[in-house]
Scaffold this motif. Structure first.
Motif, PDB file in Angstrom:
ATOM      1  N   LEU A 135       0.862  -1.179   0.000  1.00  8.92           N
ATOM      2  CA  LEU A 135       0.000   0.000   0.000  1.00  8.92           C
ATOM      3  C   LEU A 135       0.898   1.229   0.000  1.00  8.92           C
ATOM      4  O   LEU A 135       1.812   1.326   0.828  1.00  8.92           O
ATOM      5  N   LEU A 136       0.641   2.150  -0.921  1.00  3.83           N
ATOM      6  CA  LEU A 136       1.470   3.351  -1.049  1.00  3.83           C
ATOM      7  C   LEU A 136       0.595   4.585  -0.853  1.00  3.83           C
ATOM      8  O   LEU A 136      -0.454   4.725  -1.492  1.00  3.83           O
ATOM      9  N   CYS A 137       1.028   5.464   0.033  1.00  2.71           N
ATOM     10  CA  CYS A 137       0.351   6.742   0.275  1.00  2.71           C
ATOM     11  C   CYS A 137       1.367   7.860   0.065  1.00  2.71           C
ATOM     12  O   CYS A 137       2.482   7.792   0.589  1.00  2.71           O
ATOM     13  N   ALA A 138       0.986   8.885  -0.688  1.00  2.00           N
ATOM     14  CA  ALA A 138       1.891  10.005  -0.940  1.00  2.00           C
ATOM     15  C   ALA A 138       1.136  11.317  -0.782  1.00  2.00           C
ATOM     16  O   ALA A 138      -0.027  11.432  -1.190  1.00  2.00           O
ATOM     17  N   ARG A 139       1.799  12.294  -0.193  1.00  2.00           N
ATOM     18  CA  ARG A 139       1.251  13.654  -0.076  1.00  2.00           C
ATOM     19  C   ARG A 139       2.027  14.535  -1.043  1.00  2.00           C
ATOM     20  O   ARG A 139       3.263  14.614  -0.964  1.00  2.00           O
ATOM     21  N   LEU A 140       1.298  15.168  -1.936  1.00  2.00           N
ATOM     22  CA  LEU A 140       1.922  15.904  -3.033  1.00  2.00           C
ATOM     23  C   LEU A 140       1.456  17.355  -3.042  1.00  2.00           C
ATOM     24  O   LEU A 140       0.275  17.646  -2.821  1.00  2.00           O
ATOM     25  N   ASP A 141       2.399  18.246  -3.317  1.00  2.00           N
ATOM     26  CA  ASP A 141       2.076  19.657  -3.532  1.00  2.00           C
ATOM     27  C   ASP A 141       1.936  19.864  -5.041  1.00  2.00           C
ATOM     28  O   ASP A 141       2.923  19.787  -5.780  1.00  2.00           O
ATOM     29  N   PHE A 142       0.700  20.075  -5.512  1.00  2.00           N
ATOM     30  CA  PHE A 142       0.453  20.267  -6.937  1.00  2.00           C
ATOM     31  C   PHE A 142       0.629  21.730  -7.318  1.00  2.00           C
ATOM     32  O   PHE A 142       0.545  22.637  -6.477  1.00  2.00           O
ATOM     33  N   ARG A 143       0.854  21.987  -8.584  1.00  2.00           N
ATOM     34  CA  ARG A 143       1.005  23.348  -9.088  1.00  2.00           C
ATOM     35  C   ARG A 143      -0.284  24.126  -8.869  1.00  2.00           C
ATOM     36  O   ARG A 143      -1.385  23.610  -9.081  1.00  2.00           O
ATOM     37  N   ASP A 144      -0.122  25.364  -8.441  1.00  3.66           N
ATOM     38  CA  ASP A 144      -1.290  26.171  -8.112  1.00  3.66           C
ATOM     39  C   ASP A 144      -2.158  26.482  -9.324  1.00  3.66           C
ATOM     40  O   ASP A 144      -3.347  26.800  -9.174  1.00  3.66           O
ATOM     41  N   SER A 145      -1.593  26.401 -10.510  1.00  2.00           N
ATOM     42  CA  SER A 145      -2.343  26.740 -11.717  1.00  2.00           C
ATOM     43  C   SER A 145      -3.321  25.647 -12.135  1.00  2.00           C
ATOM     44  O   SER A 145      -4.162  25.876 -13.016  1.00  2.00           O
ATOM     45  N   LEU A 146      -3.243  24.473 -11.525  1.00 10.26           N
ATOM     46  CA  LEU A 146      -4.098  23.358 -11.917  1.00 10.26           C
ATOM     47  C   LEU A 146      -5.520  23.535 -11.383  1.00 10.26           C
ATOM     48  O   LEU A 146      -5.734  24.075 -10.295  1.00 10.26           O
ATOM     49  N   THR A 147      -6.487  23.060 -12.142  1.00 10.95           N
ATOM     50  CA  THR A 147      -7.866  23.014 -11.673  1.00 10.95           C
ATOM     51  C   THR A 147      -8.080  21.724 -10.888  1.00 10.95           C
ATOM     52  O   THR A 147      -7.245  20.808 -10.912  1.00 10.95           O
TER      53      THR A 147
END
Length: 329
Positions: free
Chosen positions: A262-274
């Motif tokens: 089981l893999l869990c990841a916390r990601l900071d996405f680009r602010d420009s994404l919807t």
């Protein structure tokens, strides 16, 4: 993975057949010769036979598919049954060997009548155990080769304890047979039952060591260990290379069965994404991770802000080192 399951079943079945025949022969030989070492080895083989039954049950029950009450499946049940094997090795094998050895050393040896029977049974047992041991070594080496790991490294890291259990049992059995042969032979040569008692005690020490090693392996798996570090590094690199991701804030992996992660990841996405862009990116990245590593069974991706102080503190607490410093969004 299905092929590995079949190979594990073959390994356990072969060990079961060998140990059952050996146990019967050793019991008869122990009664005929009165040897403490042979009695200890008979108890050892009885314990091993019982253990193979437990391993077979574990293989069958852990292979059941996931359901509503157990959404991650039953993979960890295999570790419970293998842990019971470690308890049985100590409780049924080691303690009886210690009892037989101490009783003989204290001056209460049974009378020996026929050493020849003992030697014949030990020799035949060694051949049968060697056949089972070769199958176990063959499987572990093949599994290690598939994982791209050295033999000993695979034993330390594997999440598939069944073949390791059989390998350790058979290795202990071969060593125990040599100890029993030495104890019986020295007793015959010197006429002193002391050596027979020493052989029995050493067999008890050997079985205790194997039980502790197996217990330790399965304890770590039951607690929940991290997946192969190579998988973790590759998953982090893949997620970090995604065009939608600014920073991988945290990544967790847990093994919950043989070749199941089981893999869990916390990601900071680009602010420009919807929101739709993030959803589609999560679906794509999860699919790519499962395609790259077949052992990854479940993937959870969580969008987080990189500058969240609580998250940063949790990462530092878990790994004992600061998380990578957040840069500008």
């Amino acid at each position: 993975m299905a092929e590995q399951e079949q190979e594990s079943t073959l390994t356990v079945a072969l060990a079961l057949a060998a140990n059952l025949g050996i146990a019967i022969a050793k019991i008869i030989a122990a009664l005929v010769t009165g040897s403490a070492s042979l009695a200890a080895e008979a108890a050892h083989s009885v314990a091993d036979t019982f253990n193979e039954v437990l391993l077979m049950v574990g293989l069958r029950r852990s292979g059941r598919p996931a359901d509503r009450r157990h959404p991650l499946g039953y993979g960890k049940e295999r570790y419970i049954w293998t842990l019971l094997v470690a308890v049985a090795i100590f409780g049924m094998g080691a303690l009886f060997a210690f009892y037989q050895g101490v009783e003989t050393l204290l001056g209460h040896p049974p009378g020996e009548s026929d050493y020849t029977v003992g030697y014949i049974v030990l020799a035949v047992s060694f051949v049968l155990e060697a056949i089972s041991w070769q199958q176990a070594v063959r499987q572990v080496r093949a599994d290690a080769r598939d994982e791209g790991l050295p033999f000993l490294a695979y034993i330390r890291r594997t999440d598939e304890p069944t073949s390791i259990s059989v390998l350790l049992e058979d290795s202990a059995a071969l060593t125990g047979l040599l100890l029993a042969f030495a104890g019986l032979g020295l007793h015959q040569l010197t006429g002193d039952a002391f050596w027979d008692g020493v052989g029995s005690v050493l067999i008890g020490v050997l079985l205790t060591a194997v039980a502790l090693i197996l217990g330790r392996i399965n304890l770590n798996l039951l607690i929940g260990s991290q997946a192969d570090p190579r998988l973790v590094r590759d998953a982090r690199a893949r997620l970090g290379a995604a065009p939608e991701v600014e920073w991988v804030a945290d990544i967790l992996t847990v093994t919950f069965g043989a070749d199941r992660v089981l893999l869990c990841a916390r990601l900071d996405f680009r602010d420009s994404l919807t929101a739709g862009d993030v959803e589609r990116a999560c679906v794509r990245m999860a699919r790519e991770l499962r395609e790259a590593h077949e052992e990854i069974d479940e993937v959870f991706l969580e969008p987080v802000p990189r500058d969240d102080p609580e998250l940063r503190a949790r990462v530092i607490e878990r790994y004992g080192r600061p998380a990578p410093p957040p840069g500008p969004s």
